[in-house]
Design a protein around this motif. Structure first.
Motif, short mmCIF file in Angstrom:
data_model
loop_
_atom_site.label_atom_id
_atom_site.label_comp_id
_atom_site.label_asym_id
_atom_site.label_seq_id
_atom_site.Cartn_x
_atom_site.Cartn_y
_atom_site.Cartn_z
N ASP A 71 5.84 -5.56 -50.14
CA ASP A 71 5.98 -6.32 -48.90
C ASP A 71 7.01 -5.72 -47.95
OD1 ASP A 71 8.03 -6.96 -50.67
OD2 ASP A 71 8.31 -8.96 -49.85
N GLN A 72 7.72 -4.69 -48.39
CA GLN A 72 8.68 -4.02 -47.52
C GLN A 72 8.05 -2.76 -46.92
OE1 GLN A 72 12.70 -3.55 -49.10
NE2 GLN A 72 12.23 -5.02 -50.73
N GLU A 73 7.93 -2.75 -45.62
CA GLU A 73 7.28 -1.63 -44.95
C GLU A 73 8.01 -0.31 -45.22
OE1 GLU A 73 5.75 -0.25 -40.48
OE2 GLU A 73 6.84 -2.15 -40.76
N LEU A 74 9.34 -0.38 -45.30
CA LEU A 74 10.12 0.84 -45.54
C LEU A 74 9.77 1.45 -46.89
CD1 LEU A 74 12.33 2.66 -44.41
CD2 LEU A 74 14.01 1.22 -45.57
N VAL A 75 9.58 0.61 -47.89
CA VAL A 75 9.22 1.10 -49.22
C VAL A 75 7.82 1.71 -49.21
CG1 VAL A 75 8.76 0.45 -51.62
CG2 VAL A 75 10.73 -0.52 -50.42
N ASP A 91 -7.17 5.82 -58.46
CA ASP A 91 -6.78 6.23 -59.81
C ASP A 91 -5.54 5.49 -60.27
OD1 ASP A 91 -8.74 8.51 -60.19
OD2 ASP A 91 -7.74 9.13 -58.34
N VAL A 92 -4.67 5.16 -59.32
CA VAL A 92 -3.41 4.48 -59.65
C VAL A 92 -3.08 3.44 -58.58
CG1 VAL A 92 -0.93 4.76 -60.10
CG2 VAL A 92 -2.52 6.56 -60.79
N VAL A 93 -2.57 2.30 -59.03
CA VAL A 93 -2.06 1.28 -58.12
C VAL A 93 -0.57 1.10 -58.41
CG1 VAL A 93 -2.13 -1.15 -57.40
CG2 VAL A 93 -4.26 0.05 -58.00
N LEU A 94 0.25 1.25 -57.38
CA LEU A 94 1.68 0.96 -57.49
C LEU A 94 1.91 -0.41 -56.86
CD1 LEU A 94 3.33 4.34 -56.36
CD2 LEU A 94 3.20 3.44 -58.68
N ALA A 95 2.33 -1.39 -57.66
CA ALA A 95 2.45 -2.76 -57.15
C ALA A 95 3.85 -3.32 -57.41
CB ALA A 95 1.41 -3.66 -57.80
N ASP A 96 4.48 -3.78 -56.37
CA ASP A 96 5.78 -4.43 -56.50
C ASP A 96 5.61 -5.75 -57.24
OD1 ASP A 96 8.47 -4.99 -56.20
OD2 ASP A 96 8.24 -5.83 -54.19
N ILE A 97 6.58 -6.12 -58.06
CA ILE A 97 6.48 -7.38 -58.78
C ILE A 97 6.63 -8.56 -57.83
CG2 ILE A 97 7.69 -8.89 -60.40
CD1 ILE A 97 8.02 -6.59 -62.27
N ARG A 98 7.54 -8.48 -56.90
CA ARG A 98 7.79 -9.59 -55.98
C ARG A 98 7.08 -9.35 -54.66
NH1 ARG A 98 14.32 -10.41 -56.96
NH2 ARG A 98 14.17 -11.29 -59.06
N MET A 99 5.98 -10.07 -54.46
CA MET A 99 5.22 -9.97 -53.22
C MET A 99 4.72 -11.35 -52.81
SD MET A 99 2.83 -6.53 -53.52
CE MET A 99 2.02 -7.03 -55.04
N PRO A 100 4.46 -11.55 -51.52
CA PRO A 100 3.91 -12.83 -51.05
C PRO A 100 2.48 -13.05 -51.54
CG PRO A 100 4.84 -11.54 -49.24
CD PRO A 100 4.74 -10.63 -50.42
N ARG A 101 2.06 -14.32 -51.53
CA ARG A 101 0.71 -14.77 -51.88
C ARG A 101 0.39 -14.57 -53.36
NH1 ARG A 101 -4.03 -13.82 -47.74
NH2 ARG A 101 -3.50 -11.62 -47.70
N LEU A 102 0.40 -13.35 -53.85
CA LEU A 102 0.26 -13.09 -55.28
C LEU A 102 1.30 -12.05 -55.68
CD1 LEU A 102 -3.59 -12.76 -56.01
CD2 LEU A 102 -2.07 -14.65 -56.64
N ASP A 103 2.02 -12.31 -56.77
CA ASP A 103 3.02 -11.33 -57.19
C ASP A 103 2.37 -10.21 -58.01
OD1 ASP A 103 2.62 -12.26 -59.80
OD2 ASP A 103 4.43 -13.50 -59.80
N GLY A 104 3.16 -9.20 -58.31
CA GLY A 104 2.64 -8.05 -59.03
C GLY A 104 2.13 -8.36 -60.42
N LEU A 105 2.70 -9.37 -61.06
CA LEU A 105 2.24 -9.74 -62.40
C LEU A 105 0.81 -10.25 -62.37
CD1 LEU A 105 5.45 -11.53 -63.71
CD2 LEU A 105 4.70 -9.19 -64.18
#
Length: 224
Positions: A13-17, A53-67
């Motif tokens: 959710d962070q554009e910089l990241v 091939d790969v998804v990089l997902a932050d754990i803390r995100m809006p609407r649905l979290d990475g888990l």
């Protein structure tokens, strides 16, 4: 021979990241960032549509979290699971077990070095997992504090030989296949054979789950 291309979707959710990860990975030969999502719902839709091939997902995100993202993309019952690496921070240790159960194949610190980011993506694309002392081991060791069991009983129940336990201990403290070869004086093909056998016995999908089993059952020891 043409180099195999690794397609990656980044979700944070962070554009910089998102921008930083995209620039680092996009500059790497053989890696292409095919999509960037700002929340979990967008990530799932994008990943199912693009099949990276790969998804990089932050754990803390809006609407649905990475888990939840990893559960829907790689969890039990998913017909064609994707390789999902969760982006975490040091204060999120409690999420590791859930992430593993939901199908994550690795964990990456948000402030990871460019080299580690690339390594994590390359490992995940092979269906392997990044197990680094600087990332996963610190998180997995938290499991040892509350869930450590008797080594002999649990190891015996899993049917692991002494040599297999040696390899499990090294995986748990972040050793690569080559480092295991050097330490145990084994060939690379032998180590790979042992790892495949270990994963089958533990019903583990990747190295991260092998490491988690080791810490949970008191088999692993801190790296020295």
């Amino acid at each position: 021979m043409a180099e195999t291309r690794i397609d990656v979707v980044i979700a944070d959710d962070q554009e910089l990241v998102r921008t930083g990860f995209s620039l680092i990975l996009g500059a790497q030969p053989g890696i292409t960032v095919v999509g960037a999502a700002a929340d979990g719902v967008e990530c799932i839709d994008m990943a199912r549509r693009l099949r990276p091939d790969v998804v990089l997902a932050d754990i803390r995100m809006p609407r649905l979290d990475g888990l939840e993202v990893v559960r829907q993309l790689a969890g039990p019952g998913v017909a064609e699971p994707l390789n999902v690496v969760l982006i975490t921070t040091f204060d999120q240790d409690d999420y590791v077990r859930t992430g593993l159960r939901n199908g994550a194949c690795g964990f990456l610190l948000k402030d990871a070095s460019p080299g580690l980011l690339v390594e994590a993506v390359q490992a995940a694309s092979r269906g392997d997992a990044l197990v680094s002392p600087a990332v996963t081991v610190r998180l997995l060791r938290r499991l040892e504090e509350s869930e450590r069991g008797p080594v002999s009983g649990n190891a015996g129940a899993a049917g692991l030989s002494e040599r297999e336990l040696d390899i499990v201990r090294l995986v748990a403290v972040g050793r690569t296949n080559q480092e295991i070869c050097d330490e145990l004086f084994l060939s690379l093909s032998t180590v790979k054979t042992y790892l495949a056998r270990i994963q089958a016995k533990l019903e583990a999908r990747n190295r991260v789950e092998v490491a988690a089993w080791a810490w949970e059952h008191g088999v692993a020891h801190p790296a020295r």
